[in-house]
Design a protein around this motif. Structure first.
Motif, PDB file in Angstrom:
ATOM      1  N   GLN A 268      49.664  52.059  34.319  1.00  0.00           N
ATOM      2  CA  GLN A 268      49.184  50.790  34.854  1.00  0.00           C
ATOM      3  C   GLN A 268      48.001  50.296  34.030  1.00  0.00           C
ATOM      4  O   GLN A 268      47.305  51.083  33.383  1.00  0.00           O
ATOM      5  N   ARG A 270      44.934  49.659  34.181  1.00  0.00           N
ATOM      6  CA  ARG A 270      43.695  49.950  34.887  1.00  0.00           C
ATOM      7  C   ARG A 270      42.885  50.886  34.003  1.00  0.00           C
ATOM      8  O   ARG A 270      43.366  51.955  33.613  1.00  0.00           O
ATOM      9  N   PHE A 280      39.372  46.950  42.323  1.00  0.00           N
ATOM     10  CA  PHE A 280      40.386  47.946  41.978  1.00  0.00           C
ATOM     11  C   PHE A 280      39.788  49.271  41.521  1.00  0.00           C
ATOM     12  O   PHE A 280      40.500  50.135  41.019  1.00  0.00           O
ATOM     13  N   THR A 286      45.860  42.154  36.622  1.00  0.00           N
ATOM     14  CA  THR A 286      46.832  42.042  37.714  1.00  0.00           C
ATOM     15  C   THR A 286      47.830  40.926  37.429  1.00  0.00           C
ATOM     16  O   THR A 286      47.607  40.071  36.573  1.00  0.00           O
ATOM     17  N   ALA A 300      49.076  42.639  42.394  1.00  0.00           N
ATOM     18  CA  ALA A 300      48.862  44.058  42.119  1.00  0.00           C
ATOM     19  C   ALA A 300      48.558  44.285  40.647  1.00  0.00           C
ATOM     20  O   ALA A 300      48.865  43.461  39.776  1.00  0.00           O
ATOM     21  N   VAL A 301      47.950  45.432  40.362  1.00  0.00           N
ATOM     22  CA  VAL A 301      47.681  45.831  38.983  1.00  0.00           C
ATOM     23  C   VAL A 301      49.004  45.989  38.241  1.00  0.00           C
ATOM     24  O   VAL A 301      49.980  46.536  38.780  1.00  0.00           O
ATOM     25  N   TYR A 302      49.058  45.490  37.019  1.00  0.00           N
ATOM     26  CA  TYR A 302      50.265  45.602  36.201  1.00  0.00           C
ATOM     27  C   TYR A 302      50.670  47.061  36.037  1.00  0.00           C
ATOM     28  O   TYR A 302      49.830  47.918  35.725  1.00  0.00           O
ATOM     29  N   TYR A 360      38.109  42.178  36.982  1.00  0.00           N
ATOM     30  CA  TYR A 360      39.547  42.141  36.697  1.00  0.00           C
ATOM     31  C   TYR A 360      39.949  40.728  36.290  1.00  0.00           C
ATOM     32  O   TYR A 360      39.231  39.752  36.516  1.00  0.00           O
ATOM     33  N   ALA A 362      43.376  38.156  36.515  1.00  0.00           N
ATOM     34  CA  ALA A 362      44.701  37.909  37.071  1.00  0.00           C
ATOM     35  C   ALA A 362      45.465  36.975  36.136  1.00  0.00           C
ATOM     36  O   ALA A 362      45.023  35.854  35.871  1.00  0.00           O
TER      37      ALA A 362
END
Length: 759
Positions: A268, A270, A280, A286, A300-302, A360, A362
């Motif tokens: 992911q 992250r 997160f 995301t 959601a996180v990729y 983060y 998006a």
């Protein structure tokens, strides 16, 4: 006078104060994340600030409210203390408080707009003493906060929905007015320089600051609105959306390394190595998956089964999770990694707030959405896929938006007028510096001299035309190349132009040829083509000024002084870097030009000493007041020569003052006051008992306090203090050093080498 053993610390200073560093000293890094003050520590700091106010004769109507806290340079912490009057915040009025590792106050730099203290407006072209504008007699609002919010929504966007809950803060709002300084009263408007004008208080209003974070018709609408708390009238408003306007395979950068995390099902996007906490728990990208810009859900996180991401192509409108859909996320992650690394590795600054709080981005907001924006409510960024533009995840765009987060966590420059232009300019500067760092491989402790294109948003433009040109802002048809009195009336994306050009010249230099886009007609001294100092030094200077000196209301003239202070602290008062700052600002009509070479920056013209007997070697000659403090004292060693002026050190209640009248020529292009100060004390508590106030009194008008030093933080040896007095050109002023000592326990303020050099 009682000689004392010096103690190790630094002097407390209020105003434009710094200790010059040797020209060869290594640049200071920013501190690691700082601990937020406990309620007890915060109360102690407020008590010390209040004690300083009390010594100046202020009543208990005046107070402080602690705001953000973040790192300063190594060993220091910055606390932003908002000014209050009768427990209400005074908008745009605050103190930037620097403390050391022991919690002692090192310096306080203020933008003071409090009633009875701020410069006030009188007749056009002049300033009168501070009693002209008074606070509202009745501080009881006629409207509730909810009523103020409703009025603001009706004014800005009727029918819009609240993306984030609106807020309404009751405060005292100074309505500002621009007036000319005394020296510029009769000057033609076209010849005005930024230093010829001052922002003064016209009147005070009891008001609500309403912060609206709205959405309507597929657009986010963020506004700050000032509502009269008595009548409901809209006093002021300004947009608050900080936007760019308009191994992974990156669309813009080829194959790039990206930092991901392993999960049970694969990987992911992250990155726990860059920041902690936040939504997160780590830096992340995301998938908003076309969530409406009205109220975007970051999603959601990729995640992906493998650790190879993206196809390097513009998003085609299909899946947001296949290779093509992942490319926007690769753009975002690589950009965010390089933004974090450039600031940490070069400056020591961690994440956006300096305290390593994770953020983060998006991706895939909206459908064919032509925007990217930073949202301080979530301390995150949203990226659209573009329509007129390509995907808005280019490296300089990400660096730009994330730099808004740095500003929000530090100076929090008001997003309107000149301060709003500086806010946008910092983001353009940050975007270019992140681009330079990334293009050179994203490693190392210095910013490379080349690599960025000095064009904001060129990669996302389908036409090939960038959003902004740093070297020549007017190429966009809207941004001016230099400061003018009308600058504050422009959209902040255009009023950023002159400061962008200043930074380009500071880094890269200018050209002498008037036909060149890199020429400034305001550079008239030798050489006509100023010399740049490179990306690394230029950004260190700028970043230190922004994070440790700027207040929310800083304008172009104030920025010049504070950027110059930062350069002098890092590289020395007469260093080429400090000279370059003065020339770069002169190039945009903020301050006067100076020559590059000779005598600390004067060059072709000789520097003239305006202080008589500044080293006290000729006894009391030139000085008035308590001249008995001047002499050769066995208890205090001089900075140089044989004599000093030893104020205080008596251990009993008393006051001593030294004054000298000096003349700053109307044609001066540089006016630098400096002196060496040694401070030692027998006091041991955290209370201000003994003070030394350094001030200037013009022939007409109120005195201006340059600095106040106290017993709170004595110093081992002499500290060099320096001030830019160019704003007083054309005036005769009285320089004053005034000491007050209480009834017991001595504090010694020892002066030497007082100098005012003009060019």
């Amino acid at each position: 006078m009682n000689p004392r053993t010096p103690l190790l610390a630094a002097g407390l200073a209020l105003g434009l104060v710094h200790a010059a560093q040797p020209g060869g000293a290594a640049p200071q890094l920013m501190s690691a994340p700082v601990a937020i003050a406990t309620p007890q520590d915060g109360a102690g700091l407020v008590a010390r600030l209040t004690a300083l106010d009390a010594r100046a004769g202020l009543t208990t109507d005046y107070g402080f409210r602690l705001g953000s806290q973040h790192p300063g340079v190594v060993g220091q912490k910055i606390t932003r203390a908002q000014h209050t009057y009768k427990n209400l915040r005074v908008f745009g009025s605050e103190a930037v408080v620097v403390t050391n590792a022991a919690g002692d106050i090192v310096s306080v730099s203020s933008a003071d707009r409090r009633p009875g203290l701020a410069p006030q407006a009188s007749a056009p072209g002049g300033i009168v003493a501070p009693a002209a504008a008074t606070p509202p007699a009745d501080l009881t609002p006629a409207l509730s906060g909810d009523e103020a919010i409703a009025l603001a929504v009706q004014n800005v966007a009727p029918g819009a929905s609240h993306r984030w809950p609106a807020s309404a803060e009751l405060l005292i709002y100074p309505v500002m007015q621009t007036v000319r300084t005394a020296a510029a009263v009769n000057q033609p408007a076209a010849q005005l320089n930024a230093l010829d004008l001052e922002e003064v208080v016209q009147r005070y209003e009891l008001a609500y600051l309403v912060q609206l974070r709205l959405a309507r018709d597929g657009k986010v609408i963020y506004y700050d609105v000032v509502v009269d708390a008595r009548s409901g009238a809209i006093i002021a408003k300004w947009p608050a959306l900080q936007t760019v306007i308009g191994s992974g395979h990156s669309q813009y950068n080829g194959k790039v390394p990206i930092s991901t995390s392993a999960t049970a099902g694969g990987f992911q996007m992250r990155d726990p190595a860059r920041g902690s906490g936040g939504k997160f728990g780590a830096m992340a990208i995301t998938n908003a998956n076309h969530s409406s810009p009205n109220n975007p859900d970051p999603g959601a996180v990729y995640s992906h089964t493998g650790n190879t991401w993206g196809d390097g192509q513009q998003y085609n409108g299909g899946s947001t999770t296949d290779a093509n859909g992942q490319t926007a996320a690769v753009n975002a992650l690589w950009g965010l990694m390089n933004t974090y690394d450039a600031h940490k590795n070069v400056l020591g600054w961690q994440a956006l707030d300096g305290n390593n709080t994770a953020t983060y981005i998006a991706a895939h907001v909206g459908t064919a959405y032509d925007n990217a924006f930073y949202d301080d409510s979530c301390k995150c960024m949203y990226i659209g896929d573009g329509n007129s533009f390509t995907s808005l995840g280019a490296i300089d765009v990400i660096g730009h938006e994330m730099s808004h987060g740095v500003t929000a966590a530090t100076a929090d420059l008001i997003y309107a007028g000149e301060s709003g232009g500086l806010n946008e300019s910092h983001s353009d500067i940050g975007g270019e510096m992140v681009e330079a760092y990334a293009r050179a491989g994203g490693t190392g402790a210095q910013l490379p001299a080349t690599g960025n294109d000095w064009m904001m948003g060129k990669e996302i433009s389908r036409s090939g035309q960038p959003l902004r040109w740093m070297h020549k802002p007017s190429k966009d048809g809207n941004s001016p190349d230099a400061w003018s009195a009308d600058l504050k009336n422009l959209d902040v994306h255009y009023s950023s132009g002159p400061n962008n050009r200043m930074f380009y010249f500071l880094s890269q230099g200018s050209k002498a040829d008037p036909a060149s886009e890199y020429h400034s007609p305001y550079l008239t001294r030798a050489p006509l083509a100023m010399t740049g100092i490179g990306n690394d030094k230029a950004y260190r200077i700028w970043f230190k000024a922004l994070t440790t000196k700027f207040t929310a209301a800083t304008n172009y003239a104030d920025a010049r002084g504070k950027v110059l202070q930062a350069a002098q602290e890092l590289y020395g008062a007469g260093a080429p870097e400090a000279i370059a700052v003065q020339r770069a600002y002169a190039a945009i009509n903020v301050g006067a030009d100076i020559d590059e070479a000779g005598d600390g920056g004067g060059g072709g013209g000789e520097a003239v000493e305006r202080v008589r007997n500044g080293g006290f070697e000729d006894g009391v000659s030139g000085w008035s007041g308590s001249t008995g403090v001047i002499g050769a004292h066995s208890g205090q060693a001089p900075y140089e020569g044989a004599r000093v002026a030893w104020l205080g050190g008596n251990g009993r209640r008393g006051s001593e003052t030294l004054t000298q009248q000096v003349q700053i020529p109307a044609g001066a292009t540089s006016a630098q006051l400096s002196f060496a100060l040694h401070l030692d004390t027998a006091e041991t508590s955290n209370t201000v008992y003994d003070t030394l106030t350094v001030s200037l009194r013009p022939a007409s008008g109120a005195a201006a306090t340059l600095a106040i030093y106290t017993n709170l933080t004595p110093a081992a040896g002499y500290q060099l203090r320096s001030f830019d007095l160019l704003a007083y050109r054309g005036q005769s002023v009285t320089l004053s050093f005034a000491m007050r000592e209480d009834r017991s326990k001595q504090t010694s303020f020892v002066l030497d080498k007082v100098s005012l050099l003009t060019k």
